[in-house]
Design an enzyme around this catalytic site. Structure first.
Site, PDB file in Angstrom:
ATOM      1  N   GLU A 173      25.719 -16.888   0.428  1.00 19.92           N
ATOM      2  CA  GLU A 173      24.247 -16.989   0.516  1.00 19.92           C
ATOM      3  C   GLU A 173      23.719 -18.195   1.302  1.00 19.92           C
ATOM      4  O   GLU A 173      22.842 -18.906   0.824  1.00 19.92           O
ATOM      5  CB  GLU A 173      23.663 -17.010  -0.905  1.00 19.92           C
ATOM      6  CG  GLU A 173      24.082 -15.817  -1.731  1.00 19.92           C
ATOM      7  CD  GLU A 173      23.514 -15.834  -3.152  1.00 19.92           C
ATOM      8  OE1 GLU A 173      22.949 -16.856  -3.564  1.00 19.92           O
ATOM      9  OE2 GLU A 173      23.640 -14.816  -3.839  1.00 19.92           O
ATOM     10  N   GLU A 280      29.090  -6.720  -4.723  1.00 17.87           N
ATOM     11  CA  GLU A 280      28.399  -6.933  -6.004  1.00 17.87           C
ATOM     12  C   GLU A 280      27.457  -5.765  -6.299  1.00 17.87           C
ATOM     13  O   GLU A 280      26.272  -5.949  -6.594  1.00 17.87           O
ATOM     14  CB  GLU A 280      27.603  -8.250  -5.971  1.00 17.87           C
ATOM     15  CG  GLU A 280      28.445  -9.458  -5.592  1.00 17.87           C
ATOM     16  CD  GLU A 280      27.700 -10.791  -5.671  1.00 17.87           C
ATOM     17  OE1 GLU A 280      26.636 -10.863  -6.308  1.00 17.87           O
ATOM     18  OE2 GLU A 280      28.199 -11.762  -5.081  1.00 17.87           O
TER      19      GLU A 280
HETATM   20  C1  GLA Z   1      24.703 -13.694  -6.731  1.00 16.84           C
HETATM   21  C2  GLA Z   1      26.041 -14.387  -6.783  1.00 16.84           C
HETATM   22  C3  GLA Z   1      26.847 -13.913  -7.942  1.00 16.84           C
HETATM   23  C4  GLA Z   1      26.033 -13.823  -9.213  1.00 16.84           C
HETATM   24  C5  GLA Z   1      24.834 -12.966  -8.967  1.00 16.84           C
HETATM   25  C6  GLA Z   1      24.010 -12.842 -10.218  1.00 16.84           C
HETATM   26  O1  GLA Z   1      24.754 -12.443  -6.235  1.00 16.84           O
HETATM   27  O2  GLA Z   1      26.805 -14.220  -5.628  1.00 16.84           O
HETATM   28  O3  GLA Z   1      27.903 -14.781  -8.144  1.00 16.84           O
HETATM   29  O4  GLA Z   1      25.666 -15.098  -9.624  1.00 16.84           O
HETATM   30  O5  GLA Z   1      24.068 -13.586  -7.970  1.00 16.84           O
HETATM   31  O6  GLA Z   1      24.779 -12.525 -11.306  1.00 16.84           O
END
Ligand code: GLA
Length: 384
Positions: A173, A280
């Site tokens: 990020e 994710e």
């Molecule tokens: C982001 C992070 C993850 C996690 C999510 C929320 O996507 O990359 O590690 O913290 O937020 O759970």
């Protein structure tokens, strides 16, 4: 005469070969049928349906590798990602202190059960533990000191798990939410400038020459953010950072992304020559909101049949596209195991239950699951 004999002999040989082939293919098809009969039963998990496509993973916590959830993980998945325990804050809480127990537990679980493991995440602006940016007087460290600490972190964590982790999210990020900027205004950027991005990849490569190295981000399909992520990826490539792939977090919803946006983004990322992993995945019932807020008066969080239907359709489309891009997508990971617990139950709205996954609160397969596995298991040739 001689030639007739040769002809007879050849016909005979051909006949035997044909009989053998027929016999073999009938054995093959019997075997296939027997296999599919066992596989047709509830023995098959997501990983089996997607065997010819990509590994199927899930984000886990130490308490999820026990009991019923451990059984579900083993049956359905062939890859895990630690949800939190390998982030800098939890694993390296102080300058000279590491906390390995939870991360080791997950690594052992992966090894014992023959699961692949993704590492998450080496360099991020959140969950750092804070110490990394501070000098002894409580002020900011110098760029040189910050990079030294980053290297020490990477050198300590990466080799410890190099026997099990096959891919690391090296930087997480780093693109800004503010669409007028490319790079997020983090302490990493403030102290070390853009160099920190390249250095993180260089240090990770030195720490493990064989592991796959990823840049990971959210909202990676929305065109304006996508283009800024691409700019960051190009910066890494132009500066010879040893990057192998891009992680698309895929915290999506029943509202977005559209199929067109998704295909366009996958085309653009793959044009960079990078592998793509969906890192994710969850499919929220609500539109994307960044700011945290309270549940509004009268706001319902019921999982209605209409919302369920929309979620089924969204999952169906996402996986249809993933299958089409099997040549560039090298992994799909869900963020959390079942609707019993998701980070979306408290984010961005405290007290609003979400139902974003393929298993319900009792670990049972949802209708969306059935849709995701309802396809011809033989992959078609990719024509994105
Ligand atoms: C982001 C992070 C993850 C996690 C999510 C929320 O996507 O990359 O590690 O913290 O937020 O759970």
């Amino acid at each position: 005469m001689k030639s007739i004999k040769i002809l007879q002999k050849s016909v005979f040989i051909l006949a035997i070969a044909a009989a053998f082939t027929a016999c073999k293919s009938s054995t093959d098809s019997e075997e296939k049928e027997a296999k599919s009969q066992t596989e047709d039963s509830s023995e098959m998990g997501l990983k089996d349906y997607y065997e010819d496509y990509f590994p199927m993973g899930v984000a886990v916590a130490p308490n999820s590798v026990k009991g019923k959830s451990a059984e579900l993980i083993k049956k359905e998945y062939n890859s895990i990602t630690p949800e939190n325990v390998m982030k800098m804050g939890p694993i390296h809480p102080e300058k000279d202190k590491f906390y390995w127990e939870d991360a080791d537990l997950l690594a052992e679980f992966a090894k014992e059960n023959n699961l692949k493991m993704r590492g998450h995440a080496l360099v991020w602006h959140q969950q750092t533990g804070g110490w990394i940016f501070k000098n002894e007087n409580g002020g900011k460290v110098s760029k040189e000191e910050l990079l030294k600490r980053m290297k020490n972190h990477i050198d300590s964590v990466v080799p410890r798990y190099s026997d099990i982790i096959y891919a690391w999210d090296v930087v997480n990020e780093a693109v800004a939410d503010d669409s007028t900027k490319v790079y997020r205004e983090s302490e990493w950027l403030e102290i070390a400038g853009k160099d920190f991005l390249v250095k993180a990849f260089e240090y990770a490569r030195e720490a493990d020459p064989n592991v796959k190295l990823f840049y990971n981000d959210y909202n990676a399909i929305i065109p304006e953010k996508r283009d800024r992520i691409i700019e960051l990826l190009k910066y890494l490539q132009q500066n010879n950072a040893p990057i192998d792939g891009v992680g698309i977090q895929a915290h999506w919803s029943i509202h977005s992304p559209s199929e067109e946006e998704l295909r366009e983004a996958l085309d653009l990322y793959s044009e960079l020559g990078l592998e793509i992993q969906i890192t994710e995945l969850d499919v929220s019932l609500y539109p994307w909101e960044k700011e945290r807020r309270e549940l509004k008066e009268g706001e319902s969080d019921e999982f209605t049949p209409e919302l369920e239907q929309k979620q089924i359709e969204a999952y169906d489309m996402f996986f249809r596209v993933f299958r089409d891009y099997k040549d560039v997508i090298t992994g799909v990971t869900f963020w959390n195991i079942s609707d019993r617990y998701s980070w979306l139950d408290t984010y961005p709205v405290a007290g609003r239950k979400n139902y974003p996954l393929l298993f319900d609160e009792n670990f049972e397969r949802k209708k969306a699951y059935e849709k995701v596995v309802e396809f011809e298991t033989q992959p078609e040739t990719k024509t994105p």
